[in-house]
Design an enzyme around this catalytic site. Structure first.
Site, PDB file in Angstrom:
ATOM      1  N   ASP A 308       0.825  -1.220   0.000  1.00  0.00           N
ATOM      2  CA  ASP A 308       0.000   0.000   0.000  1.00  0.00           C
ATOM      3  C   ASP A 308       0.857   1.268   0.000  1.00  0.00           C
ATOM      4  OD1 ASP A 308      -1.946  -1.865   0.379  1.00  0.00           O
ATOM      5  OD2 ASP A 308      -2.807  -0.935   2.179  1.00  0.00           O
ATOM      6  N   ASP A 309       0.169   2.370  -0.263  1.00  0.00           N
ATOM      7  CA  ASP A 309       0.660   3.743  -0.031  1.00  0.00           C
ATOM      8  C   ASP A 309       1.736   4.227  -1.012  1.00  0.00           C
ATOM      9  OD1 ASP A 309      -1.087   3.619   2.041  1.00  0.00           O
ATOM     10  OD2 ASP A 309       0.394   3.766   3.656  1.00  0.00           O
ATOM     11  N   HIS A 363      -5.455   9.292  -0.136  1.00  0.00           N
ATOM     12  CA  HIS A 363      -5.419   8.479   1.081  1.00  0.00           C
ATOM     13  C   HIS A 363      -6.495   8.951   2.068  1.00  0.00           C
ATOM     14  CE1 HIS A 363      -3.774   5.949   4.319  1.00  0.00           C
ATOM     15  NE2 HIS A 363      -3.221   5.275   3.316  1.00  0.00           N
ATOM     16  N   HIS A 450       3.853  -2.197   2.879  1.00  0.00           N
ATOM     17  CA  HIS A 450       3.817  -0.837   2.323  1.00  0.00           C
ATOM     18  C   HIS A 450       5.089  -0.578   1.535  1.00  0.00           C
ATOM     19  CE1 HIS A 450       1.082  -0.917   5.738  1.00  0.00           C
ATOM     20  NE2 HIS A 450       0.406   0.048   5.134  1.00  0.00           N
TER      21      HIS A 450
HETATM   22 ZN    ZN Z   1      -2.695   3.253   3.379  1.00  0.00          ZN
END
Ligand code: ZN
Length: 499
Positions: A308-309, A363, A450
């Protein structure tokens, strides 16, 4: 000489002169020839064609061509036509022709034309809506004219003019062909009053359009291929090619449905499929575009690594090179606002067969915003990802994994959470990230990481090696849902492949 004999001399002289004159006139009437009718010069197939009426008494014809401003002897022919093949597109060709008999030569007749090379048809494509022609653009051309004739039992029918196009276009879509009929196409270029020979460089084609689309997915029982129905099909043939093989093999040639389950598909390979319709009378349609996929063995353990991210180039690239090394495909849930900066990461991931899902544009925790904002957050993230990935987004992860009924009702995508949290964001420690995967992994796991932290990037190689050694297939979220037989329903929240 007396007066009388003087008179005779004059009479004889006059008579001789008259006889000589008559003889000259008569002889010139017998041998002085003239080229009758008009001299024609016109563009033909790769040449300029000269023609004129046959001249009585002519033994041959002499042809001169104007080269660099002066008449040059060019050819001598016996028949009343000539093909000049030594011509260039847009060349002005000027000729003069005289008939020759014995030592006599007629006056010249002159003709001129601009040679126009017919455009070459470079490609003929089957489209759902018809036949598309593409031809080579010709310099200096003002217009193109497309002709078509239909082949019948008696040969080519009458050529019909289909379209007149500006010289900016070098393609045409004929929307009116009929299935199974054979056509001859010609393209002619026009420049002022001149045109290239319309029937030169023709192309013949029988109209059998392809099956429009085919899709292939994993399933618990093999590869599942589905396609669009084809008008007039009696049945379908399905073909398969495993990456590295050179030949397509027939999987089935008698499918009556518009889907097929290939239980013989070799697993853990990159496999392509294509489909053709079997037509009445034994013909076959064009092939669908080949669809490539990675076959997942449903009987073997599998895991979905998710990041993620990101993207974040220094970390994302490390994960991608580990994917390459272990033949693994992971899933990224990227933040839309970062994608333009790291578009190459998204493109590279997609090329490797990884999945790129989205994680909203900013986000944003979706439970805290209105449905309109939810939709906008998802749509704008998907748009920017699709720009680089060149494929549609299929899965969404909500920031924080926070989902409520409004989110489920609003976001028309499968929502992907996880059942293993490596806590990589908290520990930022390579060893701890690796050991959390080792301790918690099981068949069907969706593992959360992440691609923002160096430690996560550094752990990727060890994690993939461990999983591969333990017999796991490292697959994307969508591949896992397919192979486990879970539908991808909009608004459903998934924690693992065992939902
Ligand atoms: Zn996130």
């Amino acid at each position: 000489m007396n007066r009388k004999s003087k008179k005779y001399v004059v009479i004889i002289t006059v008579a001789v002169t008259l006889i000589a004159m008559v003889a000259t006139i008569v002889s010139s009437m017998n041998t002085g020839i003239r080229l009758s009718g008009k001299l024609n010069a016109q563009s033909a197939d790769s040449c300029v064609e000269l023609s004129w009426k046959p001249t009585k008494g002519a033994q041959k014809y002499k042809i001169d061509k104007l080269l660099n401003g002066s008449w040059t002897e060019y050819a001598t022919v016996n028949e009343n036509s000539f093909k000049d093949e030594n011509v260039k597109n847009a060349e002005i060709c000027t000729y003069r022709v005289a008939a020759v008999a014995n030592s006599f030569q007629s006056d010249y007749k002159t003709a001129e034309c601009k040679y126009l090379e017919p455009p070459e048809i470079e490609d003929i494509l089957y489209k759902q809506s018809g036949i598309k022609l593409l031809w080579k653009k010709q310099k200096g051309s003002e217009k193109y004219i497309v002709y078509r004739s239909e082949q019948t039992e008696n040969g080519d029918g009458q050529a019909q003019k289909l379209a007149e196009l500006s010289s900016k276009k070098n393609y045409y879509l004929d929307k009116t062909p009929e299935l199974g009929k054979t056509y001859t196409y010609y393209v002619s270029q026009i420049c002022g009053a001149d045109s290239s020979a319309p029937n030169a460089k023709k192309q013949v084609i029988t109209f059998v359009p392809p099956v429009s689309s085919a899709l292939v997915k994993n399933s618990p029982n093999g590869a599942k291929i589905t396609w669009a129905a084809y008008k007039g099909a009696e049945s379908y043939s399905v073909f398969r090619k495993v990456d590295g093989e050179s030949e397509w093999s027939v999987v089935s040639s008698d499918v009556t449905d518009t889907q097929y389950l290939d239980s013989g598909c070799p697993y853990q390979k990159t496999v392509s499929y294509k489909v053709a319709a079997n037509l009445p009378g034994g013909g076959i349609s064009g092939y669908s575009h080949k669809t490539k996929f990675h076959s997942v063995d449903p009987n073997k353990k599998m895991v979905a690594l998710t990041y993620d991210d990101g993207p974040y180039r220094p970390v994302t690239k490390k994960i991608l090179s580990a994917c390459k090394k272990y033949n693994a495909r992971v899933t990224f849930f990227v933040v839309g606002s970062r994608v333009d900066t790291y578009g190459d990461c998204v493109a590279d991931a997609a090329k490797l067969g990884c999945e790129v899902g989205t994680h909203t544009y900013n986000h944003t925790i979706l439970t805290g915003v209105s449905p309109d904002v939810m939709k906008r957050e998802v749509q704008s993230a998907n748009d920017v990802v699709e720009k680089y990935a060149k494929e549609k987004v299929k899965v969404i992860r909500c920031p924080g994994g926070v989902v409520n009924d409004t989110v489920k009702a609003t976001i028309k995508f499968p929502l992907i959470n996880w059942n293993v949290d490596t806590l990589d964001w908290k520990t930022r420690n390579k060893a701890s990230t690796i050991s959390n995967v080792k301790n918690c992994v099981s068949d069907g796991a969706i593992i959360l990481m992440h691609d923002l932290y160096e430690s996560t990037g550094d752990a990727a190689d060890s994690i993939m090696k461990y999983l591969t050694d333990k017999g796991y297939q490292i697959v994307t979220v969508s591949e896992m849902l397919d192979a486990k037989g879970l539908d991808h329903s909009a608004g459903t929240l998934y924690y693992s492949g065992r939902n």
